[in-house]
Design an enzyme around this catalytic site. Structure first.
Site, PDB file in Angstrom:
ATOM      1  N   ASP A  34       0.850  -1.186   0.000  1.00 14.39           N
ATOM      2  CA  ASP A  34       0.000   0.000   0.000  1.00 14.39           C
ATOM      3  C   ASP A  34       0.889   1.241   0.000  1.00 14.39           C
ATOM      4  O   ASP A  34       1.895   1.311   0.710  1.00 14.39           O
ATOM      5  CB  ASP A  34      -0.921   0.006   1.228  1.00 14.39           C
ATOM      6  CG  ASP A  34      -2.068   0.978   1.069  1.00 14.39           C
ATOM      7  OD1 ASP A  34      -3.226   0.527   0.946  1.00 14.39           O
ATOM      8  OD2 ASP A  34      -1.814   2.211   1.048  1.00 14.39           O
ATOM      9  N   ILE A  35       0.505   2.237  -0.795  1.00 16.54           N
ATOM     10  CA  ILE A  35       1.301   3.454  -0.932  1.00 16.54           C
ATOM     11  C   ILE A  35       1.214   4.324   0.330  1.00 16.54           C
ATOM     12  O   ILE A  35       2.079   5.171   0.555  1.00 16.54           O
ATOM     13  CB  ILE A  35       0.827   4.245  -2.186  1.00 16.54           C
ATOM     14  CG1 ILE A  35       1.937   5.135  -2.722  1.00 16.54           C
ATOM     15  CG2 ILE A  35      -0.436   5.031  -1.921  1.00 16.54           C
ATOM     16  CD1 ILE A  35       1.635   5.717  -4.090  1.00 16.54           C
ATOM     17  N   ASN A  91     -13.036  -3.158   2.573  1.00 17.11           N
ATOM     18  CA  ASN A  91     -13.911  -1.997   2.700  1.00 17.11           C
ATOM     19  C   ASN A  91     -14.935  -1.995   1.566  1.00 17.11           C
ATOM     20  O   ASN A  91     -14.596  -2.320   0.424  1.00 17.11           O
ATOM     21  CB  ASN A  91     -13.085  -0.705   2.640  1.00 17.11           C
ATOM     22  CG  ASN A  91     -12.133  -0.575   3.819  1.00 17.11           C
ATOM     23  OD1 ASN A  91     -12.440  -1.024   4.916  1.00 17.11           O
ATOM     24  ND2 ASN A  91     -10.969   0.025   3.600  1.00 17.11           N
ATOM     25  N   GLY A  97     -15.645   2.888   3.869  1.00 13.40           N
ATOM     26  CA  GLY A  97     -14.402   3.614   3.633  1.00 13.40           C
ATOM     27  C   GLY A  97     -13.695   3.231   2.346  1.00 13.40           C
ATOM     28  O   GLY A  97     -12.496   3.436   2.201  1.00 13.40           O
ATOM     29  N   GLN A  98     -14.445   2.678   1.386  1.00  8.55           N
ATOM     30  CA  GLN A  98     -13.812   2.273   0.125  1.00  8.55           C
ATOM     31  C   GLN A  98     -13.495   3.500  -0.726  1.00  8.55           C
ATOM     32  O   GLN A  98     -14.345   4.382  -0.897  1.00  8.55           O
ATOM     33  CB  GLN A  98     -14.749   1.336  -0.655  1.00  8.55           C
ATOM     34  CG  GLN A  98     -14.098   0.753  -1.904  1.00  8.55           C
ATOM     35  CD  GLN A  98     -14.970  -0.287  -2.595  1.00  8.55           C
ATOM     36  OE1 GLN A  98     -16.142  -0.476  -2.250  1.00  8.55           O
ATOM     37  NE2 GLN A  98     -14.399  -0.954  -3.589  1.00  8.55           N
ATOM     38  N   HIS A 104     -10.757  -5.414  -3.259  1.00  5.16           N
ATOM     39  CA  HIS A 104      -9.411  -5.733  -2.765  1.00  5.16           C
ATOM     40  C   HIS A 104      -9.474  -6.057  -1.283  1.00  5.16           C
ATOM     41  O   HIS A 104     -10.377  -5.614  -0.569  1.00  5.16           O
ATOM     42  CB  HIS A 104      -8.445  -4.569  -3.001  1.00  5.16           C
ATOM     43  CG  HIS A 104      -8.925  -3.252  -2.474  1.00  5.16           C
ATOM     44  ND1 HIS A 104      -9.830  -2.470  -3.167  1.00  5.16           N
ATOM     45  CD2 HIS A 104      -8.647  -2.572  -1.335  1.00  5.16           C
ATOM     46  CE1 HIS A 104     -10.073  -1.369  -2.476  1.00  5.16           C
ATOM     47  NE2 HIS A 104      -9.380  -1.407  -1.353  1.00  5.16           N
ATOM     48  N   HIS A 106      -7.253  -5.702   2.222  1.00  4.86           N
ATOM     49  CA  HIS A 106      -6.097  -5.126   2.918  1.00  4.86           C
ATOM     50  C   HIS A 106      -5.535  -6.202   3.845  1.00  4.86           C
ATOM     51  O   HIS A 106      -6.289  -6.826   4.604  1.00  4.86           O
ATOM     52  CB  HIS A 106      -6.513  -3.945   3.802  1.00  4.86           C
ATOM     53  CG  HIS A 106      -7.008  -2.748   3.065  1.00  4.86           C
ATOM     54  ND1 HIS A 106      -6.244  -1.619   2.883  1.00  4.86           N
ATOM     55  CD2 HIS A 106      -8.201  -2.495   2.478  1.00  4.86           C
ATOM     56  CE1 HIS A 106      -6.947  -0.709   2.219  1.00  4.86           C
ATOM     57  NE2 HIS A 106      -8.143  -1.217   1.968  1.00  4.86           N
TER      58      HIS A 106
HETATM   59  P1  AMP Z   1      -9.784   1.438   0.069  1.00  2.00           P
HETATM   60  O1  AMP Z   1      -9.797   2.776   0.747  1.00  2.00           O
HETATM   61  O2  AMP Z   1     -10.241   0.306   0.910  1.00  2.00           O
HETATM   62  O3  AMP Z   1     -10.494   1.511  -1.263  1.00  2.00           O
HETATM   63  O4  AMP Z   1      -8.250   1.107  -0.219  1.00  2.00           O
HETATM   64  C1  AMP Z   1      -7.527   1.630  -1.273  1.00  2.00           C
HETATM   65  C2  AMP Z   1      -6.077   1.566  -0.871  1.00  2.00           C
HETATM   66  O5  AMP Z   1      -5.282   1.719  -2.030  1.00  2.00           O
HETATM   67  C3  AMP Z   1      -5.656   2.666   0.121  1.00  2.00           C
HETATM   68  O6  AMP Z   1      -5.148   2.072   1.307  1.00  2.00           O
HETATM   69  C4  AMP Z   1      -4.585   3.442  -0.646  1.00  2.00           C
HETATM   70  O7  AMP Z   1      -3.518   3.880   0.173  1.00  2.00           O
HETATM   71  C5  AMP Z   1      -4.114   2.421  -1.668  1.00  2.00           C
HETATM   72  N1  AMP Z   1      -3.542   3.004  -2.874  1.00  2.00           N
HETATM   73  C6  AMP Z   1      -4.031   4.026  -3.606  1.00  2.00           C
HETATM   74  N2  AMP Z   1      -3.223   4.280  -4.651  1.00  2.00           N
HETATM   75  C7  AMP Z   1      -2.205   3.390  -4.570  1.00  2.00           C
HETATM   76  C8  AMP Z   1      -1.030   3.149  -5.349  1.00  2.00           C
HETATM   77  N3  AMP Z   1      -0.753   3.869  -6.438  1.00  2.00           N
HETATM   78  N4  AMP Z   1      -0.180   2.156  -4.955  1.00  2.00           N
HETATM   79  C9  AMP Z   1      -0.453   1.433  -3.859  1.00  2.00           C
HETATM   80  N5  AMP Z   1      -1.549   1.603  -3.077  1.00  2.00           N
HETATM   81  C10 AMP Z   1      -2.404   2.573  -3.424  1.00  2.00           C
END
Ligand code: AMP
Ligand code: ZN
Length: 118
Positions: A34-35, A91, A97-98, A104, A106
């Site tokens: 995760d970024i 999520n 909180g999506q 996906h 986490h």
């Molecule tokens: P959600 O909020 O459950 O939809 O999770 C989306 C996740 O994707 C969040 O934890 C973000 O930090 C992660 N995310 C968004 N952009 C990127 C990216 N470019 N590389 C890795 N993770 C990312």
């Protein structure tokens, strides 16, 4: 049926059009760091088929949950966090909180989690 979606960030990662830090990949899933990590281990696991969210799953597509969960179990062993433990989170929509609408899981670990979640 086209399995991936052109304007989806996670689909672009699967197609290698957008860089990500890959932890594990096979024919079913891609797992990457995760970024914006919320724990020492924070990995996103995505199926290699575009499904917006968990509430869209059907009997035909629900197997992606198996694929993601099995990948998490394998990653836990690879990272040696299976004994301490970890948390899997999916999520869904606004209250869940999506923020990215490609289903996906986490995978959070490397520290003790709290309950209830925020
Ligand atoms: P959600 O909020 O459950 O939809 O999770 C989306 C996740 O994707 C969040 O934890 C973000 O930090 C992660 N995310 C968004 N952009 C990127 C990216 N470019 N590389 C890795 N993770 C990312
Ligand atoms: Zn997608």
């Amino acid at each position: 049926m086209e399995k991936l979606k052109a304007d989806c960030l996670f689909c672009k990662m699967i197609k290698k059009e957008v860089h990500c830090s890959i932890v594990k990949e096979d024919d079913k899933i891609l797992a990457f760091k995760d970024i914006n990590p919320q724990a020492p281990v924070h990995i996103i696991i995505v199926p290699k088929v575009h499904i917006d969210k968990v509430s869209d799953l059907t009997k035909d597509t629900a197997g992606v949950m198996n694929d993601m969960t099995l990948a998490a179990a394998e990653i836990a062993k690879e990272l040696k966090i299976e004994r301490d433990g970890f948390r899997l989170v999916v999520n869904c929509e606004e209250y869940g909180g999506q923020t990215i609408y490609h289903i996906h899981t986490h995978m959070l670990g490397g520290r003790r989690m709290t309950w209830p979640p925020g």
